[in-house]
Scaffold this motif. Structure first.
Motif, PDB file in Angstrom:
ATOM      1  N   VAL A 157       4.554 -51.490 -19.775  1.00 48.23           N
ATOM      2  CA  VAL A 157       3.111 -51.712 -19.988  1.00 48.23           C
ATOM      3  C   VAL A 157       2.841 -53.179 -20.270  1.00 48.23           C
ATOM      4  N   ARG A 158       3.662 -53.794 -21.146  1.00 48.99           N
ATOM      5  CA  ARG A 158       3.468 -55.213 -21.477  1.00 48.99           C
ATOM      6  C   ARG A 158       3.656 -56.103 -20.253  1.00 48.99           C
ATOM      7  N   GLU A 159       4.674 -55.797 -19.430  1.00 48.17           N
ATOM      8  CA  GLU A 159       4.912 -56.604 -18.228  1.00 48.17           C
ATOM      9  C   GLU A 159       3.769 -56.447 -17.233  1.00 48.17           C
ATOM     10  N   ALA A 160       3.252 -55.243 -17.098  1.00 49.94           N
ATOM     11  CA  ALA A 160       2.119 -55.026 -16.199  1.00 49.94           C
ATOM     12  C   ALA A 160       0.882 -55.779 -16.684  1.00 49.94           C
ATOM     13  N   GLN A 161       0.657 -55.799 -17.997  1.00 45.81           N
ATOM     14  CA  GLN A 161      -0.480 -56.542 -18.545  1.00 45.81           C
ATOM     15  C   GLN A 161      -0.323 -58.035 -18.317  1.00 45.81           C
ATOM     16  N   ARG A 162       0.897 -58.544 -18.511  1.00 43.34           N
ATOM     17  CA  ARG A 162       1.143 -59.967 -18.278  1.00 43.34           C
ATOM     18  C   ARG A 162       0.931 -60.330 -16.816  1.00 43.34           C
ATOM     19  N   ALA A 163       1.368 -59.445 -15.902  1.00 42.93           N
ATOM     20  CA  ALA A 163       1.218 -59.707 -14.467  1.00 42.93           C
ATOM     21  C   ALA A 163      -0.255 -59.772 -14.058  1.00 42.93           C
ATOM     22  N   ARG A 164      -1.088 -59.010 -14.756  1.00 46.30           N
ATOM     23  CA  ARG A 164      -2.527 -59.020 -14.460  1.00 46.30           C
ATOM     24  C   ARG A 164      -3.272 -60.107 -15.224  1.00 46.30           C
ATOM     25  N   GLY A 165      -2.565 -60.769 -16.143  1.00 42.89           N
ATOM     26  CA  GLY A 165      -3.204 -61.815 -16.933  1.00 42.89           C
ATOM     27  C   GLY A 165      -4.076 -61.272 -18.057  1.00 42.89           C
ATOM     28  N   ALA A 166      -3.803 -60.017 -18.465  1.00 42.43           N
ATOM     29  CA  ALA A 166      -4.601 -59.401 -19.533  1.00 42.43           C
ATOM     30  C   ALA A 166      -4.239 -60.023 -20.879  1.00 42.43           C
ATOM     31  N   ARG A 167      -5.226 -60.098 -21.756  1.00 38.98           N
ATOM     32  CA  ARG A 167      -4.985 -60.643 -23.093  1.00 38.98           C
ATOM     33  C   ARG A 167      -4.130 -59.679 -23.908  1.00 38.98           C
TER      34      ARG A 167
END
Length: 198
Positions: A157-167
């Protein structure tokens, strides 16, 4: 079932699942009975570090496991600090972390099928008392695998958020993590049902 087994040829990988699980359970119990002091926190940390070094997984794998459960550490330590002084809070968190890391060590060095067989053999004498050894063995194997699997899902989940540029934020993390965890639980339930487990 998702397996976290890492192939290897160390003595821990070659050890029979039953005795290995018994020894690790005894070590976890010994760590859990340590007092809530600074030295006990150090002992708990040393047990985890020495365990990973002795079994051949190494410090890199230990660091990956600690990183995977960082939210458990934060929540456990934060919750303890609200009600306790720093010394017992750190000691309690260190004991919990050591138990999680030792359970992870068992899962990383033992195939799930071998764990199921070992648990079932250990519970077979209790069948005369009406205990369903197969069902309890499966429950124990799934439980042992749960923390590492959830840690892997959290990392995803954290890697997916980072890939999308989510805060980064706790609320933005919790909702997708719950969705992924519930989906995993649903898939696991379907797999067990397909195999005739009710």
């Amino acid at each position: 079932m998702v397996t976290l087994y890492r192939p290897g040829d160390g003595w821990m990988h070659r050890a029979p699942a039953g005795p290995k699980a018994t020894v690790l359970l005894a070590v976890v119990l010994a760590v859990s009975f340590l007092p809530s002091t600074w030295w006990a926190a150090g002992v708990a940390a040393a047990v985890a570090v020495l365990g990973y070094l002795i079994c051949g997984l190494g410090l890199r794998e230990l660091a990956r496991q600690v990183l995977a459960v960082r939210w458990v550490i934060v929540i456990t330590l934060g919750g303890q600090l609200i009600f306790l002084d720093a010394e017992p809070a750190v000691a309690n968190t260190a004991r919990v972390l050591a138990a999680i890391l030792l359970a992870g060590m068992l899962v990383l060095t033992t195939r799930v099928a071998a764990l199921l067989d070992a648990f079932e053999r250990g519970l077979r004498p209790f069948e005369r008392l009406g205990v369903d050894a197969q069902r309890i063995a499966l429950l124990l194997a799934v439980t042992i695998n749960t923390v590492p699997v959830l840690a892997r899902l959290a990392t995803g989940v954290r890697e997916a958020q980072r890939a999308r540029g989510a805060r980064a934020g706790i609320v933005g993390f919790v909702v997708p993590f719950l969705v992924v965890s519930l989906k995993h639980a649903d898939d696991l339930g379907d797999a067990l049902t397909a195999r005739g487990v009710r």
